[in-house]
Scaffold this motif. Structure first.
Motif, PDB file in Angstrom:
ATOM      1  N   VAL A 102      84.934  63.344  74.901  1.00 18.80           N
ATOM      2  CA  VAL A 102      85.339  64.172  73.904  1.00 18.80           C
ATOM      3  C   VAL A 102      85.468  63.136  72.717  1.00 18.80           C
ATOM      4  O   VAL A 102      85.760  62.169  72.603  1.00 18.80           O
ATOM      5  CB  VAL A 102      86.701  64.866  74.339  1.00 18.80           C
ATOM      6  CG1 VAL A 102      86.568  65.704  75.510  1.00 18.80           C
ATOM      7  CG2 VAL A 102      87.953  63.728  74.433  1.00 18.80           C
ATOM      8  N   THR A 103      85.352  63.908  71.319  1.00 18.02           N
ATOM      9  CA  THR A 103      85.919  63.027  70.208  1.00 18.02           C
ATOM     10  C   THR A 103      86.681  63.952  69.472  1.00 18.02           C
ATOM     11  O   THR A 103      86.391  65.337  69.359  1.00 18.02           O
ATOM     12  CB  THR A 103      84.475  62.951  69.413  1.00 18.02           C
ATOM     13  OG1 THR A 103      83.648  61.643  69.986  1.00 18.02           O
ATOM     14  CG2 THR A 103      84.932  62.089  68.094  1.00 18.02           C
ATOM     15  N   PHE A 104      87.779  63.819  69.057  1.00 12.79           N
ATOM     16  CA  PHE A 104      88.901  64.356  68.207  1.00 12.79           C
ATOM     17  C   PHE A 104      89.492  63.617  67.355  1.00 12.79           C
ATOM     18  O   PHE A 104      89.103  62.410  67.099  1.00 12.79           O
ATOM     19  CB  PHE A 104      90.027  64.916  69.110  1.00 12.79           C
ATOM     20  CG  PHE A 104      90.750  63.828  69.577  1.00 12.79           C
ATOM     21  CD1 PHE A 104      91.976  63.539  69.206  1.00 12.79           C
ATOM     22  CD2 PHE A 104      90.330  63.192  71.073  1.00 12.79           C
ATOM     23  CE1 PHE A 104      92.838  62.420  69.591  1.00 12.79           C
ATOM     24  CE2 PHE A 104      91.250  62.245  71.627  1.00 12.79           C
ATOM     25  CZ  PHE A 104      92.375  61.750  70.683  1.00 12.79           C
ATOM     26  N   SER A 105      89.858  64.326  66.289  1.00 13.26           N
ATOM     27  CA  SER A 105      90.743  63.562  65.178  1.00 13.26           C
ATOM     28  C   SER A 105      92.179  64.069  64.984  1.00 13.26           C
ATOM     29  O   SER A 105      92.594  65.134  65.448  1.00 13.26           O
ATOM     30  CB  SER A 105      90.073  63.916  63.862  1.00 13.26           C
ATOM     31  OG  SER A 105      90.210  65.159  63.508  1.00 13.26           O
ATOM     32  N   THR A 106      92.972  63.010  64.723  1.00 15.00           N
ATOM     33  CA  THR A 106      94.443  63.247  64.599  1.00 15.00           C
ATOM     34  C   THR A 106      94.847  63.932  63.175  1.00 15.00           C
ATOM     35  O   THR A 106      93.948  64.184  62.176  1.00 15.00           O
ATOM     36  CB  THR A 106      95.205  62.073  64.705  1.00 15.00           C
ATOM     37  OG1 THR A 106      94.927  61.067  63.958  1.00 15.00           O
ATOM     38  CG2 THR A 106      95.245  61.730  66.090  1.00 15.00           C
ATOM     39  N   VAL A 107      96.056  64.249  62.977  1.00 12.05           N
ATOM     40  CA  VAL A 107      96.629  64.975  61.685  1.00 12.05           C
ATOM     41  C   VAL A 107      96.240  64.174  60.574  1.00 12.05           C
ATOM     42  O   VAL A 107      96.423  63.009  60.546  1.00 12.05           O
ATOM     43  CB  VAL A 107      98.129  65.174  61.867  1.00 12.05           C
ATOM     44  CG1 VAL A 107      98.658  65.738  60.390  1.00 12.05           C
ATOM     45  CG2 VAL A 107      98.325  66.209  62.985  1.00 12.05           C
ATOM     46  N   GLN A 108      95.898  64.623  59.579  1.00 13.65           N
ATOM     47  CA  GLN A 108      95.618  64.280  58.193  1.00 13.65           C
ATOM     48  C   GLN A 108      96.744  64.420  57.555  1.00 13.65           C
ATOM     49  O   GLN A 108      97.215  65.487  57.413  1.00 13.65           O
ATOM     50  CB  GLN A 108      94.500  64.794  57.455  1.00 13.65           C
ATOM     51  CG  GLN A 108      93.024  64.871  58.361  1.00 13.65           C
ATOM     52  CD  GLN A 108      92.773  63.069  58.642  1.00 13.65           C
ATOM     53  OE1 GLN A 108      92.496  62.439  57.539  1.00 13.65           O
ATOM     54  NE2 GLN A 108      92.574  62.841  59.692  1.00 13.65           N
TER      55      GLN A 108
ATOM     56  N   SER B 155      92.635  65.870  78.423  1.00 16.67           N
ATOM     57  CA  SER B 155      93.688  66.930  77.988  1.00 16.67           C
ATOM     58  C   SER B 155      93.296  67.234  76.578  1.00 16.67           C
ATOM     59  O   SER B 155      94.051  68.443  76.008  1.00 16.67           O
ATOM     60  CB  SER B 155      94.994  65.898  77.874  1.00 16.67           C
ATOM     61  OG  SER B 155      95.164  65.016  77.036  1.00 16.67           O
ATOM     62  N   VAL B 156      92.640  66.737  75.651  1.00 13.40           N
ATOM     63  CA  VAL B 156      92.153  67.062  74.409  1.00 13.40           C
ATOM     64  C   VAL B 156      90.861  67.732  74.205  1.00 13.40           C
ATOM     65  O   VAL B 156      89.865  67.059  74.875  1.00 13.40           O
ATOM     66  CB  VAL B 156      92.280  65.696  73.365  1.00 13.40           C
ATOM     67  CG1 VAL B 156      92.054  66.291  71.943  1.00 13.40           C
ATOM     68  CG2 VAL B 156      93.617  65.213  73.436  1.00 13.40           C
ATOM     69  N   LYS B 157      90.526  68.646  73.640  1.00 12.77           N
ATOM     70  CA  LYS B 157      89.245  69.350  73.544  1.00 12.77           C
ATOM     71  C   LYS B 157      88.267  68.625  72.516  1.00 12.77           C
ATOM     72  O   LYS B 157      88.681  67.891  71.660  1.00 12.77           O
ATOM     73  CB  LYS B 157      89.338  70.780  73.187  1.00 12.77           C
ATOM     74  CG  LYS B 157      89.977  71.760  73.969  1.00 12.77           C
ATOM     75  CD  LYS B 157      90.114  73.238  73.416  1.00 12.77           C
ATOM     76  CE  LYS B 157      90.830  74.073  74.518  1.00 12.77           C
ATOM     77  NZ  LYS B 157      90.807  75.594  73.975  1.00 12.77           N
ATOM     78  N   ASP B 158      87.074  68.694  73.015  1.00  9.58           N
ATOM     79  CA  ASP B 158      86.061  67.993  72.107  1.00  9.58           C
ATOM     80  C   ASP B 158      86.124  68.744  70.767  1.00  9.58           C
ATOM     81  O   ASP B 158      85.942  69.885  70.789  1.00  9.58           O
ATOM     82  CB  ASP B 158      84.789  68.056  72.850  1.00  9.58           C
ATOM     83  CG  ASP B 158      83.735  67.263  72.163  1.00  9.58           C
ATOM     84  OD1 ASP B 158      83.947  66.267  71.661  1.00  9.58           O
ATOM     85  OD2 ASP B 158      82.494  67.674  72.024  1.00  9.58           O
ATOM     86  N   GLY B 159      85.910  67.878  69.637  1.00  4.80           N
ATOM     87  CA  GLY B 159      85.923  68.426  68.570  1.00  4.80           C
ATOM     88  C   GLY B 159      87.097  68.941  67.868  1.00  4.80           C
ATOM     89  O   GLY B 159      87.246  69.480  66.729  1.00  4.80           O
ATOM     90  N   ALA B 160      88.301  68.704  68.606  1.00  2.00           N
ATOM     91  CA  ALA B 160      89.435  69.218  68.089  1.00  2.00           C
ATOM     92  C   ALA B 160      90.085  68.442  67.007  1.00  2.00           C
ATOM     93  O   ALA B 160      89.772  67.152  66.780  1.00  2.00           O
ATOM     94  CB  ALA B 160      90.672  68.717  69.059  1.00  2.00           C
TER      95      ALA B 160
END
Length: 393
Positions: A126-132, A53-58
């Motif tokens: 996929v690898t993603f990061s959450t809100v900073q 459900s989350v895009k890679d690099g998001a």
């Protein structure tokens, strides 16, 4: 007549010829179809990788949304999600192995990797990061879970930072009542929102508050860092009427008078405000310090230990024991705004009332207690309250 007969014969001949020609063509098509072998498809079906459900690099992914992995093939054989420190994220997998979902809240300022494999052999990563975030804001909810409260109790959510996106906060809060009751939100400050019905609660009403606030953005770079939930019950109606004309406080339960006692209210210099108050905190002993409300000792303030102090307002009005004013109770007003009673009566009152019970003060020379005081919610008329003020942040 002979000419007519020949014409008819010509027409008949043409019809027979046409019919014969048509039969000859159909036969040729049939023969051709018979001699052409049938073709069949031998192409293998396309194998699909799991869908994440989350895009890679998001980046800036809100952590309040669960991550979902779906099989587009034969079912998931393995799914693993870790943060940047290698911690494995808790999850659930449907019994048919077709859907995997995270089962814990994700964190802000984090990086996650999801590795998924289908039984058909296809994989997806996929690898993603959450809100900073610049800051996380916490909130507290009142009343507490499992409490029994009075008919005047309002629901309060208080944040430890200013809230700019008030509407998003309101949308994240669900209030469920049995029986069903109409109610509305109103902000008494930039940090505190209240919810109440039009009229006092009906005794026996069951109330559940579900505040799914985690991840809600409330300011520039500021997000809510926790959810909150509580269920409580409305108890019997208890109301105290404080009448300055008679210098008495009369307490009622379910409409029946229980007790009446003499009082001394605020003097002409510090008159007790009129209006409806909600019972708040209760203290067996308390040091009352006027400097916390802006009145210095040099300007007539005080710093006095008292017994059986029952809160009526955020601005420092309490029902409390005042043995030093026994001579004035029932006849004169000598306090700084509090309701002075004897020690015996103060103890009885504190033991009898509960959070959310009502105190109505009338006939003083003071103004009306502000609806923004913190325990003066019922002094804001319903039309104003129902309209709300979420757009005034």
């Amino acid at each position: 007549m002979a000419l007519m007969r020949n014409a008819c014969i010509g027409v008949a001949f043409s019809i027979v010829l046409a019919a014969g020609t048509a039969c000859t063509i159909d036969k040729g098509v049939a023969e051709t179809a018979k001699s052409t072998p049938a073709t069949t498809s031998t192409q293998a079906p396309k194998l699909l990788a799991p869908q994440i459900s989350v895009k890679d690099g998001a980046t800036d992914v809100n952590p309040n949304q669960p991550v979902v992995v779906k099989s587009l093939g034969e079912g998931l054989s393995s799914v693993r999600m870790t943060n940047e420190e290698g911690k494995v994220i808790e999850s659930t997998l449907d019994t048919d192995n077709m859907r995997w979902t995270t089962a814990e809240q994700l964190g802000f300022n984090r990086t996650y990797t999801v590795e998924a494999k289908d039984k058909n052999g296809k994989t997806a990563t996929v690898t993603f990061s959450t809100v900073q975030t610049a800051a996380l804001s916490s909130n507290s909810l009142a009343p507490l879970d499992g409490a029994e409260v009075g008919v005047g109790q309002t629901i309060a959510l208080r944040f430890d930072t200013f809230v700019n996106n008030r509407k998003d906060v309101e949308k994240a809060i669900t209030v469920t009542t049995v029986p069903k009751v109409e109610g509305a939100f109103y902000w008494i400050s930039n940090q505190e929102v209240r919810w109440r019905p039009e009229n006092y609660w009906k005794p026996g009403t069951k109330v559940t508050v579900d505040a799914k606030l985690y991840g809600v953005k409330i300011g520039e770079g500021v997000y809510v860092g926790n959810d909150n939930k509580a269920s409580f019950t409305i108890g019997e109606k208890v109301e105290a009427i404080v009448d300055d004309n008679t210098k008495t406080m009369t307490v009622y339960k379910s409409g029946e008078q229980v007790k009446s006692m003499p009082v001394s209210l605020g003097s002409a210099q510090w008159p007790t405000p009129n209006g409806v108050y909600i019972i708040g905190d209760q203290y067996p002993s308390l040091v009352m310090d006027s400097t916390t409300y802006g009145l210095s000792l040099e300007n007539g303030g005080y710093k006095t230990p008292v017994q059986f102090a029952t809160q009526m307002s955020y601005s420092g009005i309490f029902v409390h024991a005042a043995p030093w004013s026994l001579w004035a109770q029932g006849s004169q007003n000598v306090s700084h705004g509090c309701v002075n009673v004897s020690t015996e009566n103060a103890q009885w009152f504190q033991n009898f009332v509960k959070r959310g019970d009502l105190v109505t003060v009338k006939n003083t020379i003071g103004q009306t207690l502000s609806g923004y005081d913190g325990l003066g919610d019922w002094n804001i008329d319903w039309e104003t309250w129902k309209k709300g003020n979420a757009d005034q942040a």
